[in-house]
Scaffold this motif. Structure first.
Motif, PDB file in Angstrom:
ATOM      1  N   SER A 115       5.397 -33.895 -18.860  1.00 46.41           N
ATOM      2  CA  SER A 115       6.570 -33.874 -19.368  1.00 46.41           C
ATOM      3  C   SER A 115       6.975 -34.850 -20.588  1.00 46.41           C
ATOM      4  O   SER A 115       7.466 -34.768 -21.467  1.00 46.41           O
ATOM      5  CB  SER A 115       7.730 -34.297 -18.273  1.00 46.41           C
ATOM      6  N   GLU A 116       5.849 -35.976 -20.420  1.00 47.42           N
ATOM      7  CA  GLU A 116       5.715 -37.111 -21.455  1.00 47.42           C
ATOM      8  C   GLU A 116       5.607 -36.393 -22.962  1.00 47.42           C
ATOM      9  O   GLU A 116       6.017 -36.495 -23.943  1.00 47.42           O
ATOM     10  CB  GLU A 116       5.058 -37.976 -21.105  1.00 47.42           C
ATOM     11  N   LYS A 117       4.365 -35.174 -22.817  1.00 50.07           N
ATOM     12  CA  LYS A 117       4.057 -34.591 -23.952  1.00 50.07           C
ATOM     13  C   LYS A 117       5.155 -33.927 -24.774  1.00 50.07           C
ATOM     14  O   LYS A 117       5.436 -33.838 -25.851  1.00 50.07           O
ATOM     15  CB  LYS A 117       2.895 -33.539 -23.584  1.00 50.07           C
ATOM     16  N   MET A 118       6.161 -33.150 -23.929  1.00 54.10           N
ATOM     17  CA  MET A 118       6.998 -32.379 -24.044  1.00 54.10           C
ATOM     18  C   MET A 118       8.218 -33.340 -24.676  1.00 54.10           C
ATOM     19  O   MET A 118       8.933 -32.791 -25.841  1.00 54.10           O
ATOM     20  CB  MET A 118       7.930 -31.494 -22.896  1.00 54.10           C
ATOM     21  N   LEU A 119       8.260 -34.431 -24.183  1.00 55.25           N
ATOM     22  CA  LEU A 119       9.539 -35.504 -24.831  1.00 55.25           C
ATOM     23  C   LEU A 119       8.937 -35.881 -26.224  1.00 55.25           C
ATOM     24  O   LEU A 119       9.908 -36.071 -27.003  1.00 55.25           O
ATOM     25  CB  LEU A 119       9.556 -36.520 -23.895  1.00 55.25           C
ATOM     26  N   VAL A 120       7.668 -35.770 -26.640  1.00 53.43           N
ATOM     27  CA  VAL A 120       7.396 -36.347 -27.750  1.00 53.43           C
ATOM     28  C   VAL A 120       7.524 -35.005 -28.624  1.00 53.43           C
ATOM     29  O   VAL A 120       7.962 -35.538 -30.007  1.00 53.43           O
ATOM     30  CB  VAL A 120       6.008 -36.859 -27.633  1.00 53.43           C
ATOM     31  N   LEU A 121       7.559 -34.017 -28.110  1.00 53.31           N
ATOM     32  CA  LEU A 121       7.746 -32.703 -29.152  1.00 53.31           C
ATOM     33  C   LEU A 121       9.008 -32.482 -29.329  1.00 53.31           C
ATOM     34  O   LEU A 121       9.411 -31.877 -30.382  1.00 53.31           O
ATOM     35  CB  LEU A 121       7.101 -31.514 -28.718  1.00 53.31           C
ATOM     36  N   GLY A 122      10.214 -33.221 -28.547  1.00 55.31           N
ATOM     37  CA  GLY A 122      11.321 -33.197 -29.099  1.00 55.31           C
ATOM     38  C   GLY A 122      12.277 -32.554 -28.019  1.00 55.31           C
ATOM     39  O   GLY A 122      13.420 -32.239 -28.329  1.00 55.31           O
ATOM     40  N   LEU A 123      11.703 -32.050 -26.879  1.00 58.76           N
ATOM     41  CA  LEU A 123      12.556 -31.512 -25.774  1.00 58.76           C
ATOM     42  C   LEU A 123      13.257 -32.498 -25.113  1.00 58.76           C
ATOM     43  O   LEU A 123      12.955 -33.709 -25.044  1.00 58.76           O
ATOM     44  CB  LEU A 123      11.630 -30.729 -24.699  1.00 58.76           C
ATOM     45  N   SER A 124      14.507 -32.238 -24.740  1.00 58.18           N
ATOM     46  CA  SER A 124      15.278 -32.856 -23.863  1.00 58.18           C
ATOM     47  C   SER A 124      14.918 -33.183 -22.606  1.00 58.18           C
ATOM     48  O   SER A 124      14.343 -32.167 -22.005  1.00 58.18           O
ATOM     49  CB  SER A 124      16.794 -32.768 -24.129  1.00 58.18           C
ATOM     50  N   PRO A 125      15.138 -34.264 -21.814  1.00 57.22           N
ATOM     51  CA  PRO A 125      15.145 -34.275 -20.404  1.00 57.22           C
ATOM     52  C   PRO A 125      15.626 -33.140 -19.614  1.00 57.22           C
ATOM     53  O   PRO A 125      14.934 -32.596 -18.403  1.00 57.22           O
ATOM     54  CB  PRO A 125      15.453 -35.613 -20.021  1.00 57.22           C
ATOM     55  N   MET A 126      16.793 -32.679 -19.768  1.00 57.31           N
ATOM     56  CA  MET A 126      17.713 -31.819 -19.347  1.00 57.31           C
ATOM     57  C   MET A 126      16.864 -30.245 -19.374  1.00 57.31           C
ATOM     58  O   MET A 126      16.662 -29.533 -18.345  1.00 57.31           O
ATOM     59  CB  MET A 126      19.136 -31.666 -19.382  1.00 57.31           C
ATOM     60  N   GLU A 127      16.420 -30.088 -20.558  1.00 56.62           N
ATOM     61  CA  GLU A 127      15.704 -28.555 -20.829  1.00 56.62           C
ATOM     62  C   GLU A 127      14.250 -28.702 -19.941  1.00 56.62           C
ATOM     63  O   GLU A 127      14.302 -27.649 -19.286  1.00 56.62           O
ATOM     64  CB  GLU A 127      15.323 -28.663 -22.274  1.00 56.62           C
ATOM     65  N   ILE A 128      13.487 -30.004 -19.558  1.00 59.48           N
ATOM     66  CA  ILE A 128      12.639 -30.198 -19.057  1.00 59.48           C
ATOM     67  C   ILE A 128      12.755 -29.744 -17.518  1.00 59.48           C
ATOM     68  O   ILE A 128      12.165 -29.254 -16.840  1.00 59.48           O
ATOM     69  CB  ILE A 128      11.458 -30.999 -19.093  1.00 59.48           C
ATOM     70  N   ILE A 129      13.922 -30.411 -17.120  1.00 52.10           N
ATOM     71  CA  ILE A 129      14.475 -30.461 -15.552  1.00 52.10           C
ATOM     72  C   ILE A 129      14.702 -29.036 -15.247  1.00 52.10           C
ATOM     73  O   ILE A 129      14.303 -28.385 -14.233  1.00 52.10           O
ATOM     74  CB  ILE A 129      15.415 -31.262 -15.469  1.00 52.10           C
ATOM     75  N   GLN A 130      15.412 -28.382 -16.392  1.00 50.72           N
ATOM     76  CA  GLN A 130      15.667 -26.923 -16.158  1.00 50.72           C
ATOM     77  C   GLN A 130      14.779 -26.195 -15.758  1.00 50.72           C
ATOM     78  O   GLN A 130      14.619 -25.180 -14.722  1.00 50.72           O
ATOM     79  CB  GLN A 130      16.782 -26.460 -16.977  1.00 50.72           C
ATOM     80  N   GLY A 131      13.575 -26.240 -16.429  1.00 49.03           N
ATOM     81  CA  GLY A 131      12.606 -25.347 -16.583  1.00 49.03           C
ATOM     82  C   GLY A 131      11.484 -25.545 -15.208  1.00 49.03           C
ATOM     83  O   GLY A 131      11.165 -24.753 -14.650  1.00 49.03           O
ATOM     84  N   TYR A 132      11.435 -26.803 -14.824  1.00 46.06           N
ATOM     85  CA  TYR A 132      10.748 -27.194 -13.672  1.00 46.06           C
ATOM     86  C   TYR A 132      11.536 -26.743 -12.507  1.00 46.06           C
ATOM     87  O   TYR A 132      10.780 -25.870 -11.528  1.00 46.06           O
ATOM     88  CB  TYR A 132      10.852 -28.773 -13.405  1.00 46.06           C
ATOM     89  N   LYS A 133      12.781 -26.743 -12.316  1.00 46.27           N
ATOM     90  CA  LYS A 133      13.580 -25.987 -11.218  1.00 46.27           C
ATOM     91  C   LYS A 133      13.528 -24.444 -11.368  1.00 46.27           C
ATOM     92  O   LYS A 133      13.452 -23.941 -10.424  1.00 46.27           O
ATOM     93  CB  LYS A 133      15.175 -26.723 -11.440  1.00 46.27           C
ATOM     94  N   MET A 134      13.556 -24.001 -12.474  1.00 44.86           N
ATOM     95  CA  MET A 134      13.162 -22.713 -12.560  1.00 44.86           C
ATOM     96  C   MET A 134      11.656 -22.308 -11.890  1.00 44.86           C
ATOM     97  O   MET A 134      11.853 -21.200 -11.077  1.00 44.86           O
ATOM     98  CB  MET A 134      13.347 -21.811 -13.963  1.00 44.86           C
TER      99      MET A 134
END
Length: 563
Positions: free
Chosen positions: A114-133
């Motif tokens: 998730s740290e790599k995706m945060l650097v790319l510009g994704l918001s934490p809520m988008e990552i959380i939603q994807g992980y839950k799916m």
């Protein structure tokens, strides 16, 4: 008058000593790095070939173990984000006994990706939603990978499918002996009419130094590592009545103070003899009720012990309230808070009470007659032998994990292929499903799938294999099996014995399984812990209570310095 505005943020909001870390200060990244650090620490201890860690706790006690639950329990971790992962791991260990290390490693890998995706510009809520799916998808489809079931819990071979891999993760090489001990103990306490009533507390472990693990045994009853207080050490007259007292076996003292005025020596003799007659009357009353064995949960006075010896009682003093509860379960007795003869329904019964010498220790054994089918004990004791204290402690942890895994088995007996096989299959299936999802959520779903790779990679590294080459062979084997019918598939996992050149082996042929309900719980808890850490954007820490913490070396009167 002019209004003085605070210059610094949060100035005057909290008391002096508060520390705050916000998202602008990089709080999320620092939380992820802290969790990744603890994940890397325990990742080398995963699997049968996992490395041991030497832990010296705050009391100076030394632990040598590869059990993640013990390592995390003895580490004095202060970082609040890391504590979330540790709490999830402890919950898994308490509920199901296995996969406590899996949670730390998998959650750490989720946060690392998730740290790599945060650097790319994704918001934490988008990552959380994807992980839950992705987690929901895994929970729905994990059942599809089931390869076997434990059909009969009273079959030794069926239970071995579950217990042996769990024990092998902690005691590789000794898993056969330890698994047989666990299964024998479980079968001696399992109720044939209601197996779901199994209680983990019904099986106890007693460690006795000396000899080897091969000389360990299971006793159908209780074993106390001490001798009875009385002169009589054993009873072998068949079914013997037992009374359990939680109160002190002594003359009761009054709440108010009193003064006795004695005029001469004769009055003193009469006073003491009257007390002795009262004690003898109580002991005679207990003897007349048929009781021959007394379990004392508190102190036993010398004068009482004298009369108990006179009437031929076996008196054992048990200081632990948990052991008192177990001995009541073994004998069927009720703990008494009053001194005197028990009622018939308050008495227990035991077949054998004997004192034996095992190694250099003398132990007292309370056991039921194993030849009598109607004499079923509700408690079993595993006597573990070994050369060192650390080795005995590690064997006890492996036994505890093996017994705890049976709780999950009674809920769902489905088994998955182990040794990283199901993770590789999940990665392929989850990645293909994630590519069909719209928007940026597919990045988080693919990252979730990629995080599962940490398990087979860690197993390969700890076994001394080339991790990159082994993972490539696993992916190739899994892809080749997708075109084969489900009932004819071969499930390949990491070959920790290094018997094959390509580093993979058919795990179902080797009998390496994971319990479905344990795997589901571990993935779900790890996902919840990782998403909880990602959802934190600020840390506000109050000033610690008390004075400044003084290092041990700086404390006055330190014993180390005195030596």
């Amino acid at each position: 008058m002019s209004l003085n505005l605070p210059q610094a943020p949060n100035a005057g909001l909290f008391k002096q000593g508060y520390t705050t870390h916000s998202s602008a200060d990089g709080a999320i990244i620092r939380n992820i790095q802290a969790c990744n650090e603890i994940s890397l620490m325990v990742a080398t201890s995963i699997g049968p070939c996992g490395r041991n860690k030497i832990i010296v706790n705050h009391l100076g006690k030394i632990f040598i173990t590869n059990d993640a639950a013990t390592i995390l329990n003895e580490l004095d971790v202060v970082h609040p984000a890391v504590k979330i992962l540790i709490m999830a791991s402890k919950q898994q260990d308490y509920e199901l006994g296995d996969f406590s290390n899996f949670i730390i490693c998998f959650a750490g890998e989720l946060l690392k990706n998730s740290e790599k995706m945060l650097v790319l510009g994704l918001s934490p809520m988008e990552i959380i939603q994807g992980y839950k799916m992705a987690n929901n998808y895994v929970m729905e489809h994990l059942q599809d990978f089931t390869v076997d079931r434990v059909e009969d819990v009273f079959s030794k071979n069926s239970l071995m499918k579950l217990v042996k891999p769990v024990v092998a993760a902690k005691q590789y090489g000794n898993e056969g002996v330890i698994s047989l001990l666990i299964i024998d103990a479980v079968h001696s306490v399992l109720n044939p009419k209601n197996p779901n009533s199994f209680n983990v507390d019904s099986i106890r472990v007693v460690k006795i130094m000396g000899s080897s693990l091969a000389h360990s045994q299971v006793i159908k009853g209780m074993v106390f590592p001490q001798e009875p207080e009385s002169h009589k050490k054993s009873v072998s007259e068949g079914r013997t009545k037992v009374a359990v007292y939680t109160c002190p076996i002594d003359i009761s003292a009054t709440e108010t103070k009193g003064t006795v005025l004695l005029h001469n020596a004769q009055e003193m003799l009469d006073f003491t003899s009257g007390e002795e007659l009262q004690i003898e009357a109580i002991v005679k009353e207990i003897h007349a009720s048929g009781v021959r064995v007394i379990i004392a949960g508190s102190s036993v006075s010398e004068i009482f012990l004298h009369y108990l010896n006179k009437y031929g009682f076996v008196v054992l003093k048990v200081g632990s309230k948990f052991d008192l509860r177990r001995i009541c379960r073994v004998c069927g007795a009720s703990p008494l808070a009053r001194l005197g003869a028990p009622m018939p329904e308050e008495m227990g019964a035991i077949d054998f009470v004997e004192t034996k010498e095992i190694g250099s220790d003398r132990v007292t054994i309370f056991r039921q007659d194993t030849e009598n089918a109607n004499s079923r004990s509700l408690t079993a004791t595993i006597i573990v032998r070994g050369a060192t204290t650390n080795n005995l402690d590690d064997i006890e942890r492996a036994i505890d994990d093996g017994i705890s895994s049976l709780k999950g088995l009674l809920k769902d007996a489905s088994l998955l292929p182990g040794a990283g096989s199901v993770e590789i299959q999940l990665i392929n299936k989850l990645t293909a499903w994630g590519e069909k999802q719209p928007g940026l959520l597919q990045l988080a779903i693919k990252a979730f799938a990629q995080s599962l790779e940490v398990i087979p990679r860690s197993l390969a590294e700890t076994a001394g294999l080339n991790a990159t080459e082994t993972l490539s062979n696993l992916y190739a084997a899994a892809s080749a099996q997708e075109s084969v019918a489900a009932d004819a598939r071969v499930h390949y996992g990491v070959d920790v014995d290094q018997e094959n050149e390509n580093g993979i082996v058919d795990v179902t042929a080797e009998g390496v399984y994971d319990l479905l309900i344990s795997k589901k719980s571990a993935i779900s808890l790890a996902t919840d812990a990782a998403t909880t850490v990602l959802s934190v954007d600020s840390i506000i820490m109050a000033k610690r209570a008390g004075g400044p913490s003084v290092p041990k070396q700086a404390r006055p009167g330190n014993w180390d310095q005195a030596d």
